[in-house]
Write a protein that holds these residues in place. Structure first.
Motif, PDB file in Angstrom:
ATOM      1  N   THR A 101       0.876  -1.657   0.067  1.00 49.89           N
ATOM      2  CA  THR A 101      -0.370   0.131   0.379  1.00 49.89           C
ATOM      3  C   THR A 101       1.024   1.294   0.868  1.00 49.89           C
ATOM      4  O   THR A 101       0.808   2.284  -1.107  1.00 49.89           O
ATOM      5  CB  THR A 101      -1.046  -0.236   1.376  1.00 49.89           C
ATOM      6  OG1 THR A 101      -1.728  -0.948   1.597  1.00 49.89           O
ATOM      7  CG2 THR A 101      -1.806   1.420   1.704  1.00 49.89           C
ATOM      8  N   ARG A 102       1.769   1.478   0.885  1.00 47.86           N
ATOM      9  CA  ARG A 102       2.435   2.468   0.760  1.00 47.86           C
ATOM     10  C   ARG A 102       3.898   2.711  -0.696  1.00 47.86           C
ATOM     11  O   ARG A 102       4.118   3.713  -0.726  1.00 47.86           O
ATOM     12  CB  ARG A 102       3.377   2.150   2.251  1.00 47.86           C
ATOM     13  CG  ARG A 102       2.845   2.198   3.405  1.00 47.86           C
ATOM     14  CD  ARG A 102       4.307   2.937   4.177  1.00 47.86           C
ATOM     15  NE  ARG A 102       4.572   1.542   4.788  1.00 47.86           N
ATOM     16  CZ  ARG A 102       4.617   0.246   5.291  1.00 47.86           C
ATOM     17  NH1 ARG A 102       3.612   0.480   6.016  1.00 47.86           N
ATOM     18  NH2 ARG A 102       5.406  -0.889   5.277  1.00 47.86           N
ATOM     19  N   MET A 103       4.285   1.346  -1.123  1.00 48.06           N
ATOM     20  CA  MET A 103       4.960   1.739  -2.368  1.00 48.06           C
ATOM     21  C   MET A 103       3.766   2.062  -3.230  1.00 48.06           C
ATOM     22  O   MET A 103       5.280   2.629  -4.183  1.00 48.06           O
ATOM     23  CB  MET A 103       5.527   0.499  -2.368  1.00 48.06           C
ATOM     24  CG  MET A 103       6.421  -0.187  -1.122  1.00 48.06           C
ATOM     25  SD  MET A 103       7.991   1.660  -0.597  1.00 48.06           S
ATOM     26  CE  MET A 103       7.311   1.487   1.191  1.00 48.06           C
ATOM     27  N   TRP A 104       2.668   0.853  -3.446  1.00 50.97           N
ATOM     28  CA  TRP A 104       2.057   1.879  -4.551  1.00 50.97           C
ATOM     29  C   TRP A 104       1.561   3.359  -4.205  1.00 50.97           C
ATOM     30  O   TRP A 104       1.514   4.480  -6.157  1.00 50.97           O
ATOM     31  CB  TRP A 104       1.356   0.759  -4.277  1.00 50.97           C
ATOM     32  CG  TRP A 104       0.722  -0.801  -4.606  1.00 50.97           C
ATOM     33  CD1 TRP A 104      -0.132  -1.424  -4.032  1.00 50.97           C
ATOM     34  CD2 TRP A 104       2.384  -1.097  -5.978  1.00 50.97           C
ATOM     35  NE1 TRP A 104       0.702  -2.707  -4.385  1.00 50.97           N
ATOM     36  CE2 TRP A 104       1.616  -2.767  -5.437  1.00 50.97           C
ATOM     37  CE3 TRP A 104       3.238  -1.090  -6.353  1.00 50.97           C
ATOM     38  CZ2 TRP A 104       2.558  -3.354  -6.422  1.00 50.97           C
ATOM     39  CZ3 TRP A 104       3.769  -1.687  -7.078  1.00 50.97           C
ATOM     40  CH2 TRP A 104       3.451  -3.340  -6.987  1.00 50.97           C
ATOM     41  N   GLU A 105       1.659   3.647  -3.967  1.00 50.16           N
ATOM     42  CA  GLU A 105       1.440   5.240  -3.693  1.00 50.16           C
ATOM     43  C   GLU A 105       2.236   6.086  -4.184  1.00 50.16           C
ATOM     44  O   GLU A 105       2.051   7.241  -4.094  1.00 50.16           O
ATOM     45  CB  GLU A 105       0.252   5.486  -1.598  1.00 50.16           C
ATOM     46  CG  GLU A 105      -0.593   5.517  -1.453  1.00 50.16           C
ATOM     47  CD  GLU A 105      -1.811   5.942  -0.275  1.00 50.16           C
ATOM     48  OE1 GLU A 105      -0.551   6.386   0.525  1.00 50.16           O
ATOM     49  OE2 GLU A 105      -2.063   5.336   0.171  1.00 50.16           O
ATOM     50  N   ARG A 106       2.775   5.693  -3.659  1.00 48.19           N
ATOM     51  CA  ARG A 106       5.008   5.805  -4.585  1.00 48.19           C
ATOM     52  C   ARG A 106       5.031   6.184  -5.729  1.00 48.19           C
ATOM     53  O   ARG A 106       5.083   7.060  -6.214  1.00 48.19           O
ATOM     54  CB  ARG A 106       5.797   6.146  -3.032  1.00 48.19           C
ATOM     55  CG  ARG A 106       5.901   6.089  -1.923  1.00 48.19           C
ATOM     56  CD  ARG A 106       7.464   5.685  -1.186  1.00 48.19           C
ATOM     57  NE  ARG A 106       8.317   6.344  -2.099  1.00 48.19           N
ATOM     58  CZ  ARG A 106       9.472   5.919  -1.867  1.00 48.19           C
ATOM     59  NH1 ARG A 106       9.885   5.350  -0.853  1.00 48.19           N
ATOM     60  NH2 ARG A 106      10.782   6.281  -2.659  1.00 48.19           N
ATOM     61  N   ALA A 107       5.063   4.907  -5.627  1.00 49.75           N
ATOM     62  CA  ALA A 107       5.385   4.708  -7.533  1.00 49.75           C
ATOM     63  C   ALA A 107       4.752   5.293  -8.210  1.00 49.75           C
ATOM     64  O   ALA A 107       4.629   5.383  -9.541  1.00 49.75           O
ATOM     65  CB  ALA A 107       5.433   2.443  -7.102  1.00 49.75           C
ATOM     66  N   PHE A 108       3.121   4.685  -7.961  1.00 54.30           N
ATOM     67  CA  PHE A 108       2.016   5.010  -8.522  1.00 54.30           C
ATOM     68  C   PHE A 108       1.087   6.356  -8.354  1.00 54.30           C
ATOM     69  O   PHE A 108      -0.021   6.218  -7.784  1.00 54.30           O
ATOM     70  CB  PHE A 108       1.654   4.306  -9.201  1.00 54.30           C
ATOM     71  CG  PHE A 108       1.694   3.049  -9.453  1.00 54.30           C
ATOM     72  CD1 PHE A 108       2.549   2.929 -10.585  1.00 54.30           C
ATOM     73  CD2 PHE A 108       1.996   1.786  -8.850  1.00 54.30           C
ATOM     74  CE1 PHE A 108       3.155   1.792 -11.386  1.00 54.30           C
ATOM     75  CE2 PHE A 108       2.790   0.765  -9.387  1.00 54.30           C
ATOM     76  CZ  PHE A 108       3.072   0.368 -10.832  1.00 54.30           C
ATOM     77  N   PRO A 109       1.752   7.432  -7.614  1.00 52.49           N
ATOM     78  CA  PRO A 109       0.861   8.986  -7.440  1.00 52.49           C
ATOM     79  C   PRO A 109      -0.852   9.564  -7.912  1.00 52.49           C
ATOM     80  O   PRO A 109      -0.406   9.671  -9.281  1.00 52.49           O
ATOM     81  CB  PRO A 109       1.642   9.859  -7.057  1.00 52.49           C
ATOM     82  CG  PRO A 109       2.762   9.607  -8.501  1.00 52.49           C
ATOM     83  CD  PRO A 109       2.550   8.454  -8.997  1.00 52.49           C
ATOM     84  N   ALA A 110      -1.616   8.485  -8.323  1.00 51.74           N
ATOM     85  CA  ALA A 110      -3.001   9.556  -8.627  1.00 51.74           C
ATOM     86  C   ALA A 110      -4.155   9.520  -7.462  1.00 51.74           C
ATOM     87  O   ALA A 110      -3.988   9.256  -6.522  1.00 51.74           O
ATOM     88  CB  ALA A 110      -3.431   8.251 -10.094  1.00 51.74           C
ATOM     89  N   VAL A 111      -5.408   9.948  -8.163  1.00 49.68           N
ATOM     90  CA  VAL A 111      -6.646   9.199  -7.133  1.00 49.68           C
ATOM     91  C   VAL A 111      -7.037   8.402  -7.683  1.00 49.68           C
ATOM     92  O   VAL A 111      -7.804   8.196  -8.816  1.00 49.68           O
ATOM     93  CB  VAL A 111      -7.111  10.893  -8.105  1.00 49.68           C
ATOM     94  CG1 VAL A 111      -8.445  11.296  -6.848  1.00 49.68           C
ATOM     95  CG2 VAL A 111      -6.955  11.859  -7.055  1.00 49.68           C
ATOM     96  N   HIS A 112      -6.757   7.590  -6.930  1.00 48.40           N
ATOM     97  CA  HIS A 112      -8.311   5.919  -6.263  1.00 48.40           C
ATOM     98  C   HIS A 112      -7.629   5.848  -5.533  1.00 48.40           C
ATOM     99  O   HIS A 112      -6.887   5.899  -4.253  1.00 48.40           O
ATOM    100  CB  HIS A 112      -7.012   4.999  -8.090  1.00 48.40           C
ATOM    101  CG  HIS A 112      -5.750   4.880  -7.578  1.00 48.40           C
ATOM    102  ND1 HIS A 112      -4.650   5.474  -8.508  1.00 48.40           N
ATOM    103  CD2 HIS A 112      -4.789   3.908  -6.806  1.00 48.40           C
ATOM    104  CE1 HIS A 112      -3.626   4.477  -7.801  1.00 48.40           C
ATOM    105  NE2 HIS A 112      -3.357   4.143  -6.575  1.00 48.40           N
ATOM    106  N   GLU A 113      -8.506   4.682  -5.516  1.00 48.45           N
ATOM    107  CA  GLU A 113      -9.009   3.597  -3.428  1.00 48.45           C
ATOM    108  C   GLU A 113      -8.127   2.587  -4.371  1.00 48.45           C
ATOM    109  O   GLU A 113      -7.951   1.577  -4.495  1.00 48.45           O
ATOM    110  CB  GLU A 113      -9.872   3.322  -3.274  1.00 48.45           C
ATOM    111  CG  GLU A 113     -10.594   2.759  -2.775  1.00 48.45           C
ATOM    112  CD  GLU A 113     -12.311   2.477  -2.086  1.00 48.45           C
ATOM    113  OE1 GLU A 113     -12.506   2.638  -0.985  1.00 48.45           O
ATOM    114  OE2 GLU A 113     -12.761   3.234  -3.051  1.00 48.45           O
ATOM    115  N   THR A 114      -7.175   2.516  -2.966  1.00 50.11           N
ATOM    116  CA  THR A 114      -6.543   1.070  -2.467  1.00 50.11           C
ATOM    117  C   THR A 114      -7.129   0.180  -1.798  1.00 50.11           C
ATOM    118  O   THR A 114      -7.630   0.822  -0.809  1.00 50.11           O
ATOM    119  CB  THR A 114      -5.261   2.248  -2.037  1.00 50.11           C
ATOM    120  OG1 THR A 114      -4.027   2.012  -2.736  1.00 50.11           O
ATOM    121  CG2 THR A 114      -4.242  -0.067  -1.417  1.00 50.11           C
ATOM    122  N   LEU A 115      -7.353  -0.784  -2.943  1.00 52.35           N
ATOM    123  CA  LEU A 115      -8.149  -2.255  -1.574  1.00 52.35           C
ATOM    124  C   LEU A 115      -7.107  -2.910  -1.576  1.00 52.35           C
ATOM    125  O   LEU A 115      -6.875  -3.770  -1.220  1.00 52.35           O
ATOM    126  CB  LEU A 115      -9.062  -2.494  -2.891  1.00 52.35           C
ATOM    127  CG  LEU A 115      -9.467  -1.761  -3.600  1.00 52.35           C
ATOM    128  CD1 LEU A 115     -10.955  -3.176  -4.552  1.00 52.35           C
ATOM    129  CD2 LEU A 115     -11.327  -1.272  -2.731  1.00 52.35           C
TER     130      LEU A 115
END
Length: 733
Positions: free
Chosen positions: A491-505
């Motif tokens: 979760t933390r790494m995806w928010e860094r690697a793919f910065p965009a407005v979407h919801e993490t499941l």
């Protein structure tokens, strides 16, 4: 009483919450109270907050419904707070080292002021050069505490809530809280300064605010921009009721309407309500314009006069906002066949099919991974949906007979992409695919990130060159509505690697469900299909791709390894999927399973895993079977590819650096010994967090059936999960 209460609303950016909390708890000044405000018990952020509260008594979580937005969360934190001064952080913010000590020292100089304004750093999403936007807004003098009448230009409406410390007793006495709705900082900042009797300034950055790639949520299109007018009306009405002096009313009016004019002129913030916004703003302008107010000079003054006159057409022309819309066909790359482009463009004009779902895995390499697992579960839970899998022409023969598919590039391919309501991929769809309003894009990912991913690859030249345009990558990411995660590290790494407005499941990986649903008979059957001799211990060797290599290089003499470790072992070789069409075939005790469709089958068949830095280790750990890391080039890989954590410090089992060390691990039995089990247990605790055999069901219910988050089945605790048995266990029993 704590000196400071730090309130951190934790809705929507769970992956960065730990960074914010860590930055507070690591402060050298420790007389504090930390209040993370989460949605509800059981939500991902609430779980993180509870973990911190269990470790540190200074952490006092609070809750607020997400429907109340940021204002409700901050107000809930204020009600929970007991500190003398309140500070607010967003999940994207961190306190700089020494921040609280600097605040305490400044308050010792100024005395108990009602509000202490401070500087902050805005850090670009790519962690670029920060700016300090508050510095020019804050007065250089007077040096100590001052009355707001002494500094009329400091109105509070230009500064975010996290650019000040507020005396809690003052807020309580004046009954000040955050007004409902968007732009709550504008209303709160203005009301605070209207009521404050003593203020001060700290000319030192205290907060680092990470700016999202799309900017503030307030800059996104939508009718929420109308709420800016409500906040403006609230502040100016209160100023009139208090009889604010003209010296202060003028700057307050001008600063508020500078923001209003910026919104009115922006072509995309209110695509369908710009005229209505302008008319409402015009009435508000005339109602609150201070007596004797002189409009600014230049173009800004012209905008003021047009707003006062309600001259929308002239205002729009002045700002150059009357631009023609870009047609969808013009966003498409030049295709090989004009007919294909025209067909896709025509299909985009047709309504979405509410019962059509399209799936793709590994850029069309076949029916595999998370999309296949979701597809299979959807046929059970959502049989009303038509599901189409996208594959390359040379992989069509690998699709199960009962699965509908479309060949990539065909007319049917473009038709279903244009009309599908649900689009599921473990990588990304082609650049030409248009994100239609009403469609739902789910990125499932295809592994837990050890190596750097997405925009984090930009500083590694070899992989950056292979990735291509990061702008195009981010345009693809912007289509996502949901992104799947199997653990909080991801979760933390995806928010860094793919910065965009979407919801993490945080639902786990559906492809890993089989590790908890497969039976002993399944394991026996798969081993037989793969040709594993009965009674042999099967070691799966699965190395990752090397960006600096041009082809598959095993990195290990597997036949020699088999000779070294004895007759009881065979090796299953599975090369990275990049090489799935170049397998060399099986020889001796080495069985090449690269071409086998399902990596999950191969893992179920194996009694142990040997890998280097492949993400397969995270999936295989779900089986609670031994994992051995063969890291002969760790330093080279780490420098050329980049990694998110030191695998040598936190491995899933024993680490070998040479072929001799690897063989010795199997000869002396330490590959499956107590130390191996202990390392694996810690690794599973960290990385098998949400994989419990029910991930596909959670995804189908939430994304394809639209069920609310609170109705989704919770994750089964790790201690209660029972993975599929290993063949070696079956033999012993």
């Amino acid at each position: 009483m704590p000196r400071f209460s730090i309130i951190v609303p934790a809705h929507g950016v769970t992956g960065r919450l730990s960074q914010a909390l860590d930055s507070v708890l690591a402060q050298s000044f420790g007389n504090l109270e930390l209040i993370p405000v989460c949605d509800a018990p059981g939500a991902p952020a609430a779980d993180v907050a509870a973990e911190y509260a269990g470790r540190d008594t200074r952490v006092a979580p609070a809750s607020a419904p997400p429907s109340g937005g940021l204002a409700a969360a901050r107000n809930a934190g204020m009600r929970r707070a007991t500190g003398a001064y309140l500070l607010f952080l967003d999940c994207d913010d961190v306190l700089v080292p020494g921040a609280l000590a600097a605040l305490d020292a400044r308050l010792a100089e100024t005395g108990d002021v009602d509000v202490l304004y401070l500087e902050h750093l805005r850090v670009p999403w790519w962690e670029g050069e920060p700016t300090n936007p508050a510095a020019p807004l804050l007065p250089k003098q007077p040096a100590g505490a001052f009355s707001p009448d002494q500094v009329p230009a400091l109105t509070g409406v230009q500064l975010p809530a996290w650019s000040a410390a507020y005396r809690r007793a003052f807020l309580a006495e004046q009954q000040l809280d955050f007004p409902d709705g968007h732009f709550t900082d504008v209303g709160f900042g203005g009301l605070v300064m209207l009521k404050a009797e003593k203020a001060a300034v700290l000319h030192e950055p205290v907060v680092r605010h990470l700016v999202r790639r799309q900017g503030s949520r307030l800059g996104l299109p939508g009718e929420h921009h109308l709420e800016l007018l409500a906040q403006t009306d609230l502040v100016l009405t209160r100023a009139a009721e208090l009889g604010l002096s003209p010296e202060r009313t003028g700057p307050l009016f001008e600063q508020l309407f500078a923001t209003v004019l910026k919104t009115a002129a922006h072509p995309r913030r209110l695509p369908s309500r710009r005229r209505s916004f302008f008319r409402l703003a015009s009435r508000l302008y005339r109602r609150h314009r201070p007596a004797g107010y002189r409009t600014p000079g230049g173009s800004l003054g012209v905008q003021h006069r047009l707003l006062a006159a309600g001259a929308y057409t002239a205002f729009r022309a002045l700002r150059g906002a009357n631009q023609s819309a870009v047609r969808v066909a013009e966003r498409l790359p030049r295709p090989r066949m004009v007919r294909t482009r025209l067909r896709y463009t025509r299909s985009l004009r047709r309504p979405l099919d509410p019962h059509l779902a399209v799936y793709c895995a590994y850029w069309g390499r076949g029916y595999a991974c998370n999309p296949a697992a979701i597809h299979a579960r959807a046929r059970e839970l959502a049989p009303h949906l038509r599901s189409v899998f996208l594959v390359e022409a040379d992989q069509a023969h690998t699709v199960p007979e009962d699965v509908e598919y479309a060949v990539i590039g065909s007319a049917e391919y473009w038709d279903v992409l244009a009309r599908a309501t649900y689009l599921v991929n473990n990588a990304n769809f082609a650049d030409a695919v248009v994100k239609r309003e009403g469609s739902v894009h789910l990125s499932t990912q295809h592994g837990t990130p050890l190596k750097k991913m997405g925009v984090d690859q930009a500083t590694y030249p070899v992989v950056a060159a292979a990735t291509g345009s990061f702008g195009r990558l981010l345009a693809r990411v912007d289509r996502w509505d949901y992104n799947l995660s199997s653990n909080r590290h991801s979760t933390r790494m995806w928010e860094r690697a793919f910065p965009a407005v979407h919801e993490t499941l945080e639902y786990g990986y559906p492809r890993n469900d089989v590790y908890y649903t497969a039976t002993a008979d399944d394991v026996t059957r798969i081993r037989r299909e793969l040709g594993v001799p009965e009674g042999k211990t099967a070691l799966l060797y699965a190395p990752t791709h090397r960006d600096h290599h041009t082809g598959f290089e095993p990195g290990l003499d597997l036949e020699a390894l088999c000779e070294e470790i004895g007759e009881d072992f065979v090796v299953l070789l599975r090369a990275h999927y990049f090489y799935d069409r170049g397998a060399a075939g099986s020889t001796g005790r080495v069985i090449d399973v690269t071409a086998h469709r399902s990596s999950e089958d191969v893992c179920l068949a194996a009694d142990a895993l040997i890998t280097d830095y492949s993400s397969i280790m995270f999936d295989y750990a779900n089986l609670d079977r031994p994992v051995v890391v063969y890291a002969d080039d760790w330093e080279v890989y780490r420098e050329l590819r980049g990694v998110y954590f030191d695998l040598m410090e936190h491995p899933p089992g024993p680490v070998a650096r040479t072929p001799g060390e690897l063989a010795r691990l199997f000869r002396d039995g330490s590959w499956a010994g107590p130390e191996s089990a202990a390392a694996r247990a810690a690794f599973r605790e960290r990385f098998c967090e949400f994989d419990d055999g029910h991930a596909a069901e959670r995804v189908v219910r939430r994304v394809l059936l639209g069920e609310p988050p609170e109705s989704i089945p919770p994750v089964v605790p790790l201690a209660e999960r029972v993975p599929a048995p290993a063949a070696s266990t079956l033999v012993r029993s």
